[in-house]
Design a protein around this motif. Structure first.
Motif, PDB file in Angstrom:
ATOM      1  N   ARG A  11      56.441  81.129 -36.756  1.00 43.98           N
ATOM      2  CA  ARG A  11      55.525  79.931 -37.056  1.00 43.98           C
ATOM      3  C   ARG A  11      54.477  79.710 -36.014  1.00 43.98           C
ATOM      4  N   LEU A  12      53.302  79.562 -36.371  1.00 49.61           N
ATOM      5  CA  LEU A  12      52.257  78.964 -35.481  1.00 49.61           C
ATOM      6  C   LEU A  12      51.216  78.160 -35.967  1.00 49.61           C
ATOM      7  N   PHE A  13      50.666  77.073 -35.315  1.00 53.07           N
ATOM      8  CA  PHE A  13      49.738  76.275 -35.943  1.00 53.07           C
ATOM      9  C   PHE A  13      48.308  77.088 -35.509  1.00 53.07           C
ATOM     10  N   ALA A  14      47.479  77.068 -36.541  1.00 53.51           N
ATOM     11  CA  ALA A  14      46.336  77.741 -36.280  1.00 53.51           C
ATOM     12  C   ALA A  14      45.320  76.901 -37.199  1.00 53.51           C
ATOM     13  N   ARG A  15      43.791  77.365 -37.046  1.00 50.95           N
ATOM     14  CA  ARG A  15      42.727  76.632 -37.839  1.00 50.95           C
ATOM     15  C   ARG A  15      42.043  77.659 -38.733  1.00 50.95           C
ATOM     16  N   HIS A  16      42.730  78.170 -39.434  1.00 45.33           N
ATOM     17  CA  HIS A  16      42.145  79.424 -40.301  1.00 45.33           C
ATOM     18  C   HIS A  16      41.893  78.657 -41.666  1.00 45.33           C
ATOM     19  N   GLY A  17      40.928  79.160 -42.348  1.00 46.52           N
ATOM     20  CA  GLY A  17      40.378  78.527 -43.795  1.00 46.52           C
ATOM     21  C   GLY A  17      39.059  78.145 -43.829  1.00 46.52           C
ATOM     22  N   TYR A  19      37.541  76.120 -45.695  1.00 46.30           N
ATOM     23  CA  TYR A  19      36.905  74.733 -45.631  1.00 46.30           C
ATOM     24  C   TYR A  19      36.853  74.178 -44.116  1.00 46.30           C
ATOM     25  N   ASP A  20      35.947  73.305 -43.797  1.00 44.02           N
ATOM     26  CA  ASP A  20      35.599  72.931 -42.721  1.00 44.02           C
ATOM     27  C   ASP A  20      36.801  71.924 -42.251  1.00 44.02           C
ATOM     28  N   TYR A  21      37.400  71.381 -42.977  1.00 42.71           N
ATOM     29  CA  TYR A  21      38.554  70.476 -42.734  1.00 42.71           C
ATOM     30  C   TYR A  21      39.666  71.105 -42.484  1.00 42.71           C
ATOM     31  N   GLU A  22      39.881  72.536 -42.812  1.00 41.06           N
ATOM     32  CA  GLU A  22      41.112  73.216 -42.382  1.00 41.06           C
ATOM     33  C   GLU A  22      40.949  73.598 -40.969  1.00 41.06           C
ATOM     34  N   ARG A  23      39.467  73.828 -40.603  1.00 38.52           N
ATOM     35  CA  ARG A  23      39.438  74.262 -39.178  1.00 38.52           C
ATOM     36  C   ARG A  23      39.723  73.080 -38.227  1.00 38.52           C
ATOM     37  N   VAL A  24      39.476  71.875 -38.826  1.00 33.86           N
ATOM     38  CA  VAL A  24      39.695  70.446 -38.140  1.00 33.86           C
ATOM     39  C   VAL A  24      41.248  70.336 -37.991  1.00 33.86           C
ATOM     40  N   GLU A  25      41.709  70.204 -39.052  1.00 38.64           N
ATOM     41  CA  GLU A  25      43.231  69.704 -39.313  1.00 38.64           C
ATOM     42  C   GLU A  25      44.098  70.781 -38.882  1.00 38.64           C
ATOM     43  N   GLY A  26      43.779  72.030 -39.046  1.00 31.16           N
ATOM     44  CA  GLY A  26      44.682  72.987 -38.862  1.00 31.16           C
ATOM     45  C   GLY A  26      45.740  73.151 -39.729  1.00 31.16           C
ATOM     46  N   ASN A  27      46.850  74.089 -39.919  1.00 33.78           N
ATOM     47  CA  ASN A  27      47.873  74.428 -40.520  1.00 33.78           C
ATOM     48  C   ASN A  27      48.878  75.171 -39.940  1.00 33.78           C
ATOM     49  N   GLU A  63      47.626  84.900 -29.217  1.00 27.86           N
ATOM     50  CA  GLU A  63      46.204  84.857 -29.070  1.00 27.86           C
ATOM     51  C   GLU A  63      45.357  85.275 -30.024  1.00 27.86           C
ATOM     52  N   VAL A  64      45.819  86.039 -30.834  1.00 28.24           N
ATOM     53  CA  VAL A  64      44.903  86.442 -32.146  1.00 28.24           C
ATOM     54  C   VAL A  64      44.909  85.087 -32.982  1.00 28.24           C
ATOM     55  N   MET A  65      45.891  84.541 -33.282  1.00 30.59           N
ATOM     56  CA  MET A  65      45.941  83.395 -33.991  1.00 30.59           C
ATOM     57  C   MET A  65      45.168  82.036 -33.534  1.00 30.59           C
ATOM     58  N   ALA A  66      44.989  82.207 -32.422  1.00 30.12           N
ATOM     59  CA  ALA A  66      44.152  80.826 -31.827  1.00 30.12           C
ATOM     60  C   ALA A  66      42.609  80.896 -32.114  1.00 30.12           C
ATOM     61  N   THR A  67      42.262  82.133 -32.449  1.00 26.66           N
ATOM     62  CA  THR A  67      40.605  82.342 -32.803  1.00 26.66           C
ATOM     63  C   THR A  67      40.461  82.011 -34.267  1.00 26.66           C
ATOM     64  N   PRO A  68      39.760  81.111 -34.806  1.00 23.76           N
ATOM     65  CA  PRO A  68      39.864  80.829 -36.227  1.00 23.76           C
ATOM     66  C   PRO A  68      39.089  81.971 -37.194  1.00 23.76           C
ATOM     67  N   SER A  69      39.444  82.038 -38.351  1.00 19.34           N
ATOM     68  CA  SER A  69      38.765  82.863 -39.334  1.00 19.34           C
ATOM     69  C   SER A  69      38.897  82.150 -40.577  1.00 19.34           C
ATOM     70  N   ALA A  70      37.660  82.381 -41.298  1.00 16.24           N
ATOM     71  CA  ALA A  70      37.890  82.079 -42.532  1.00 16.24           C
ATOM     72  C   ALA A  70      38.735  82.459 -43.748  1.00 16.24           C
ATOM     73  N   LEU A  71      39.236  83.799 -43.508  1.00 12.48           N
ATOM     74  CA  LEU A  71      40.115  84.628 -44.647  1.00 12.48           C
ATOM     75  C   LEU A  71      41.409  85.249 -43.837  1.00 12.48           C
ATOM     76  N   LEU A  72      42.586  84.779 -44.805  1.00 12.09           N
ATOM     77  CA  LEU A  72      43.746  85.416 -44.008  1.00 12.09           C
ATOM     78  C   LEU A  72      43.515  86.807 -43.809  1.00 12.09           C
ATOM     79  N   GLU A  73      43.138  87.726 -44.612  1.00 10.17           N
ATOM     80  CA  GLU A  73      42.839  89.041 -44.538  1.00 10.17           C
ATOM     81  C   GLU A  73      42.143  89.400 -43.105  1.00 10.17           C
ATOM     82  N   HIS A  74      41.078  88.708 -42.929  1.00  7.61           N
ATOM     83  CA  HIS A  74      40.370  88.981 -41.408  1.00  7.61           C
ATOM     84  C   HIS A  74      41.419  88.599 -40.424  1.00  7.61           C
TER      85      HIS A  74
END
Length: 117
Positions: A11-17, A19-27, A63-74
């Protein structure tokens, strides 16, 4: 002889998504990674030179999870590329990436993508 290193439920916290708010709030995301490689040397010689170090694989995932992406596939593809670049001995594998709290009005455990190669 082939074997599989499994990293289950990381389990890791990251900022993928998207929507803009997903990049701000994270998940919170959960990763399951299975990496197939020739395991005979590690089995016979009992040293790290012949194995795939799962602690290092976890660091690659962080390291990979620390860089935001729009899509989970990416994200899954970037992680696959990072792992197979780090360890050329990986012959096959799978990655399952779950977004545990997606922005969907539904009662669910998460949404996921899974890639295999």
């Amino acid at each position: 002889m082939k074997g599989t290193v499994e990293i289950n439920g990381l389990r890791l916290f990251a900022r993928h998504g998207v929507y803009d708010y997903e990049r701000v709030e994270g998940n919170t995301f959960e990763l399951t990674i299975h990496l197939v490689y020739p395991m005979e040397r590690a089995m016979k010689h009992d040293d790290l030179d012949g194995t795939l170090n799962y602690a290092e694989a976890v660091e690659v995932a962080r390291e990979v999870m620390a860089t935001p992406s729009a899509l989970l596939e990416h994200v899954a593809w970037r992680l696959k590329e990072a792992l197979t670049s780090r360890w050329q001995l990986i012959e096959a594998g799978s990655i399952r990436l779950v977004k545990l709290n997606p922005p969907i009005a539904a009662d669910l455990d998460g949404v996921a993508v899974r890639i295999e190669w």
